[in-house]
Design an enzyme around this catalytic site. Structure first.
Site, PDB file in Angstrom:
ATOM      1  N   SER A 147      -6.675  -1.313  -3.350  1.00  0.00           N
ATOM      2  CA  SER A 147      -6.542  -2.424  -2.410  1.00  0.00           C
ATOM      3  C   SER A 147      -6.781  -1.885  -1.011  1.00  0.00           C
ATOM      4  O   SER A 147      -6.553  -0.692  -0.746  1.00  0.00           O
ATOM      5  CB  SER A 147      -5.138  -3.035  -2.492  1.00  0.00           C
ATOM      6  OG  SER A 147      -4.904  -3.928  -1.409  1.00  0.00           O
TER       7      SER A 147
ATOM      8  N   TYR B  63       4.098  -1.434  -2.487  1.00  0.00           N
ATOM      9  CA  TYR B  63       2.760  -1.843  -2.917  1.00  0.00           C
ATOM     10  C   TYR B  63       1.701  -0.948  -2.288  1.00  0.00           C
ATOM     11  O   TYR B  63       0.795  -0.456  -2.976  1.00  0.00           O
ATOM     12  CB  TYR B  63       2.505  -3.305  -2.544  1.00  0.00           C
ATOM     13  CG  TYR B  63       1.126  -3.785  -2.934  1.00  0.00           C
ATOM     14  CD1 TYR B  63       0.815  -4.048  -4.263  1.00  0.00           C
ATOM     15  CD2 TYR B  63       0.133  -3.966  -1.974  1.00  0.00           C
ATOM     16  CE1 TYR B  63      -0.453  -4.474  -4.631  1.00  0.00           C
ATOM     17  CE2 TYR B  63      -1.133  -4.398  -2.332  1.00  0.00           C
ATOM     18  CZ  TYR B  63      -1.425  -4.648  -3.656  1.00  0.00           C
ATOM     19  OH  TYR B  63      -2.673  -5.059  -4.015  1.00  0.00           O
TER      20      TYR B  63
END
Length: 265
Positions: free
Chosen positions: A127, A140
């Site tokens: 990501s 995350y």
């Protein structure tokens, strides 16, 4: 014989868009997810990526049926939000166990057959958040940064084989990920964090709602997969998000923190 691909996270989001797209492009596709999927041209391969033995069994099932594995596109992942000081550890562990250890499990189960393919490809999905620390998305970001490091290490380890490894870092994708992930209630946070957390969480939800379509990102990944030579990293997203990964490397640390804090203020 068509080339054989394994797509993880095939029950939703990017994986759900990518698996049938590969099938229409002529691949023999297996879709791995915790629950069996029903997708056009895709063979369901149920397994929880956090369960190493289950992943191994599923991959062996694929190999018995096909005798080969040419590409793995690892899309499975999960998000999570909360303050480091108060986010329940068990919630943080789910994110790390899924995003990092799940990637590890998939790699261990598939690297052997991928190296035997004359044109093996392993695409790990990280990501843009893996390139930086975002407030209240610490676990995350850490888990996706770990996927980038895993990909970097793997490329060096498999030198001398035909296998090419690359890491794909998309920006915001318009899926239901925000609604389904754990987001710590603002009321549980210390007053020092509460207002900023709520603004950051609202901004993240808004960014996802206006994000790229999963079909668009899937199409970009198919084009990457079909290239003769892969580069180590691909960033997919609007210009401002793509530029952020470059700015993170080039700006002085304090200047970058100021930019990011303004973005999430």
């Amino acid at each position: 014989m068509p080339s054989v691909a394994l797509v993880t996270g095939a029950s939703s989001g990017l994986g759900e868009a990518l698996a049938p797209l590969l099938a229409t492009a002529g691949w023999r596709v297996y879709g791995m997810s915790r629950r069996a999927v029903t997708l056009e041209g895709v063979v369901a391969l149920p397994a929880d990526i956090t369960d190493a033995e289950a992943v191994q069994r599923a991959v062996q099932q694929l190999l018995r049926a096909e005798g080969r594995l040419d590409a793995v596109l690892h899309c499975a992942g999960v998000g999570g939000a909360g303050a480091v000081e108060s986010m329940p550890q068990e919630r943080a562990e789910v994110v790390m166990r899924t995003n990092f250890w799940g990637s590890w499990n998939v790699c261990q189960a598939t690297l052997g057959p991928l190296r035997e393919s004359p044109r093996g490809r392993l695409l790990l999905v990280s990501s843009i958040a893996g390139h930086m620390g975002i407030p209240f998305r610490s676990v995350y970001c850490a888990s996706k940064a770990a996927v980038i490091a895993l990909s970097d290490s793997l490329r060096l380890e498999v030198r001398g084989s035909a296998l090419q490894v690359s890491c794909v870092s998309p920006g915001d994708i318009a899926t239901n990920s925000i609604a389904t992930q754990y987001r710590q209630p603002a009321a549980e946070l210390d007053p020092l964090y509460r207002a900023r957390y709520q603004r950051a969480d609202d901004a993240m939800a808004g960014n996802v709602a206006q994000g790229m379509s999963a079909d668009y990102v899937a199409g970009r990944m198919l084009r990457i997969l079909e290239r003769d030579t892969l580069t180590p990293h691909y960033v997919i997203g609007p210009p401002v998000q793509k530029a952020s990964t470059l700015a993170r490397r080039l700006l002085p640390a304090r200047a970058w923190e100021w930019v990011l804090s303004r973005y999430y203020s």
